[in-house]
Scaffold this active site. Structure first.
Site, mmCIF file in Angstrom:
data_model
loop_
_atom_site.group_PDB
_atom_site.id
_atom_site.type_symbol
_atom_site.label_atom_id
_atom_site.label_comp_id
_atom_site.label_asym_id
_atom_site.label_seq_id
_atom_site.Cartn_x
_atom_site.Cartn_y
_atom_site.Cartn_z
ATOM 1 N N TYR A 104 3.749 9.316 -11.194
ATOM 2 C CA TYR A 104 2.749 8.525 -10.458
ATOM 3 C C TYR A 104 1.961 7.640 -11.426
ATOM 4 O O TYR A 104 1.725 6.460 -11.155
ATOM 5 C CB TYR A 104 1.822 9.494 -9.717
ATOM 6 C CG TYR A 104 0.829 8.854 -8.783
ATOM 7 C CD1 TYR A 104 1.237 8.321 -7.566
ATOM 8 C CD2 TYR A 104 -0.528 8.793 -9.109
ATOM 9 C CE1 TYR A 104 0.319 7.743 -6.692
ATOM 10 C CE2 TYR A 104 -1.452 8.226 -8.251
ATOM 11 C CZ TYR A 104 -1.025 7.700 -7.041
ATOM 12 O OH TYR A 104 -1.941 7.133 -6.185
ATOM 13 N N LYS A 162 1.823 3.556 -11.313
ATOM 14 C CA LYS A 162 0.611 2.774 -11.065
ATOM 15 C C LYS A 162 0.271 1.892 -12.275
ATOM 16 O O LYS A 162 -0.282 0.799 -12.111
ATOM 17 C CB LYS A 162 -0.554 3.699 -10.692
ATOM 18 C CG LYS A 162 -0.342 4.422 -9.348
ATOM 19 C CD LYS A 162 -0.113 3.432 -8.194
ATOM 20 C CE LYS A 162 -0.057 4.110 -6.845
ATOM 21 N NZ LYS A 162 0.171 3.160 -5.739
ATOM 22 N N ASN A 210 0.809 -1.226 0.000
ATOM 23 C CA ASN A 210 0.000 0.000 0.000
ATOM 24 C C ASN A 210 0.842 1.276 0.000
ATOM 25 O O ASN A 210 0.412 2.289 -0.548
ATOM 26 C CB ASN A 210 -0.923 -0.026 1.226
ATOM 27 C CG ASN A 210 -1.503 1.336 1.544
ATOM 28 O OD1 ASN A 210 -2.462 1.780 0.920
ATOM 29 N ND2 ASN A 210 -0.910 2.046 2.501
HETATM 30 P P1 NDP Z 1 -0.934 8.611 2.535
HETATM 31 O O1 NDP Z 1 0.043 9.613 2.026
HETATM 32 O O2 NDP Z 1 -1.953 9.006 3.526
HETATM 33 O O3 NDP Z 1 -0.176 7.312 3.045
HETATM 34 C C1 NDP Z 1 0.903 6.760 2.361
HETATM 35 C C2 NDP Z 1 1.621 5.844 3.297
HETATM 36 O O4 NDP Z 1 2.778 5.311 2.621
HETATM 37 C C3 NDP Z 1 2.104 6.559 4.530
HETATM 38 O O5 NDP Z 1 1.584 5.869 5.664
HETATM 39 C C4 NDP Z 1 3.605 6.453 4.461
HETATM 40 O O6 NDP Z 1 4.131 6.122 5.722
HETATM 41 C C5 NDP Z 1 3.846 5.280 3.536
HETATM 42 N N1 NDP Z 1 5.116 5.385 2.834
HETATM 43 C C6 NDP Z 1 5.428 6.209 1.809
HETATM 44 N N2 NDP Z 1 6.707 6.033 1.455
HETATM 45 C C7 NDP Z 1 7.222 5.082 2.277
HETATM 46 C C8 NDP Z 1 8.497 4.482 2.418
HETATM 47 N N3 NDP Z 1 9.516 4.833 1.642
HETATM 48 N N4 NDP Z 1 8.683 3.557 3.374
HETATM 49 C C9 NDP Z 1 7.642 3.202 4.190
HETATM 50 N N5 NDP Z 1 6.410 3.734 4.098
HETATM 51 C C10 NDP Z 1 6.206 4.676 3.162
HETATM 52 O O7 NDP Z 1 -1.644 8.057 1.211
HETATM 53 P P2 NDP Z 1 -2.955 7.193 0.981
HETATM 54 O O8 NDP Z 1 -3.344 6.461 2.194
HETATM 55 O O9 NDP Z 1 -3.913 8.057 0.301
HETATM 56 O O10 NDP Z 1 -2.373 6.173 -0.127
HETATM 57 C C11 NDP Z 1 -2.120 4.819 0.111
HETATM 58 C C12 NDP Z 1 -1.962 4.124 -1.239
HETATM 59 O O11 NDP Z 1 -3.175 4.296 -1.994
HETATM 60 C C13 NDP Z 1 -0.845 4.690 -2.113
HETATM 61 O O12 NDP Z 1 -0.228 3.653 -2.829
HETATM 62 C C14 NDP Z 1 -1.595 5.606 -3.070
HETATM 63 O O13 NDP Z 1 -0.900 5.780 -4.266
HETATM 64 C C15 NDP Z 1 -2.882 4.851 -3.251
HETATM 65 N N6 NDP Z 1 -3.993 5.635 -3.714
HETATM 66 C C16 NDP Z 1 -4.537 6.643 -2.966
HETATM 67 C C17 NDP Z 1 -5.635 7.348 -3.449
HETATM 68 C C18 NDP Z 1 -6.320 8.435 -2.680
HETATM 69 O O14 NDP Z 1 -7.224 9.074 -3.219
HETATM 70 N N7 NDP Z 1 -5.938 8.711 -1.441
HETATM 71 C C19 NDP Z 1 -6.209 7.069 -4.765
HETATM 72 C C20 NDP Z 1 -5.557 5.993 -5.455
HETATM 73 C C21 NDP Z 1 -4.502 5.317 -4.950
HETATM 74 P P3 NDP Z 1 5.049 7.162 6.572
HETATM 75 O O15 NDP Z 1 4.323 8.455 6.607
HETATM 76 O O16 NDP Z 1 5.184 6.481 7.886
HETATM 77 O O17 NDP Z 1 6.338 7.218 5.812
#
Ligand code: NDP
Length: 250
Positions: free
Chosen positions: A153, A157, A88
């Site tokens: 992005y 994806k 995720n």
């Molecule tokens: P957030 O930005 O809220 O969460 C993303 C999470 O990814 C964070 O908890 C972050 O953790 C973690 N993360 C990012 N980079 C790293 C890394 N290098 N190592 C470890 N953890 C990492 O985004 P969303 O919850 O919205 O997104 C979750 C997924 O869903 C993503 O893949 C996104 O592309 C996808 N998505 C989201 C949509 C939306 O509308 N929100 C739509 C379509 C897809 P930390 O902060 O602890 O680093």
């Protein structure tokens, strides 16, 4: 508490917030021991406090590919096995096409594709030995149709959807199912950053979402729970939109 999945062990990357937290919450509610991995210790601590004893946290940057075999070994050593991996964690960047540097492009691809590949490879090695496993990848509407200003992005994806199909085909004979969820626009920090302050983009999103609202992270949690369940035992290689109709919206 229901016990539909007793004794299963899951990893949810980026499970400290947003969609990942909602998936982890749904897994824990169904008695799946869930290890969430992220970089922000405070967010992870808050998630662990909220989710209770079936949630375990590991603070690790998934961009450090050389650390991933150790991460997987640590989880197997501690919890015995890995039944479910949810890839995720992901990052986004909104920038005009010509302003995107090679470093920008590489950074997004590294987290959203290379880390997903490297972690999946390590987890699949242990799933192969077990003869079963479930992998759930997270795509986006950016892989369903063209969205401006998110070139890296979109590339990342689209790669995830191709990887899902390739993995599903190669790993099916080994008892491993690989599926993908394509969330629409879900209310999280990521979508807030992309949409707030950009009225035109937000209107565009809403105008092509028949249900007329952003999704809730819990909507994705529910879909992940289904794909992780025995009820989805004959499902592999699909990209499941959870999007209020956005992908088929006029
Ligand atoms: P957030 O930005 O809220 O969460 C993303 C999470 O990814 C964070 O908890 C972050 O953790 C973690 N993360 C990012 N980079 C790293 C890394 N290098 N190592 C470890 N953890 C990492 O985004 P969303 O919850 O919205 O997104 C979750 C997924 O869903 C993503 O893949 C996104 O592309 C996808 N998505 C989201 C949509 C939306 O509308 N929100 C739509 C379509 C897809 P930390 O902060 O602890 O680093």
């Amino acid at each position: 508490m229901q016990t539909a999945h007793p004794n299963k062990v899951a990893i949810v990357t980026g499970g400290g917030g947003g969609i990942g937290l909602a998936i982890a919450k749904r897994f824990v509610q169904h008695h799946i021991l869930t290890v969430i991995v992220g970089r922000d210790q405070e967010k992870l601590n808050a998630a662990a406090a909220e989710l209770g004893p079936l949630c375990h946290i590991i603070c690790q940057d998934l961009n450090d590919l050389s650390s991933l075999p150790g991460l997987v070994q640590q989880i197997i050593h501690r919890f015995g096995r890995i039944d479910i991996l949810v890839n995720n964690a992901g990052i986004n960047q909104k920038k005009d096409f010509t302003d995107v540097s090679d470093e920008d492009f590489h950074r997004i691809l590294h987290t959203n594709v290379s880390a997903v590949f490297a972690l999946s490879r390590e987890v699949v090695r242990s799933m192969e030995t077990a003869g079963s496993g479930i992998i759930i990848n997270i795509s986006s509407m950016a892989a369903q149709y063209g969205i401006p200003k998110v070139i890296a992005y979109s590339a990342s994806k689209s790669a995830i959807e191709g990887m899902t199909r390739a993995m599903a085909v190669e790993l099916a004979p080994k008892g491993i199912r690989v599926n993908c969820i394509a969330p629409g626009f879900i209310a999280t920090d990521m979508s807030e950053k992309a949409l707030n302050g950009d009225t035109e983009r937000k209107q565009k999103v809403m105008s092509r979402t028949p249900m007329g609202r952003l999704g809730d992270p819990a909507d994705i949690g529910e879909a992940a729970l289904y794909l992780a369940s025995d009820g989805a035992g004959y499902v592999t290689g699909v990209v499941l939109p959870i999007d209020g109709g956005n992908s088929i919206g006029f």
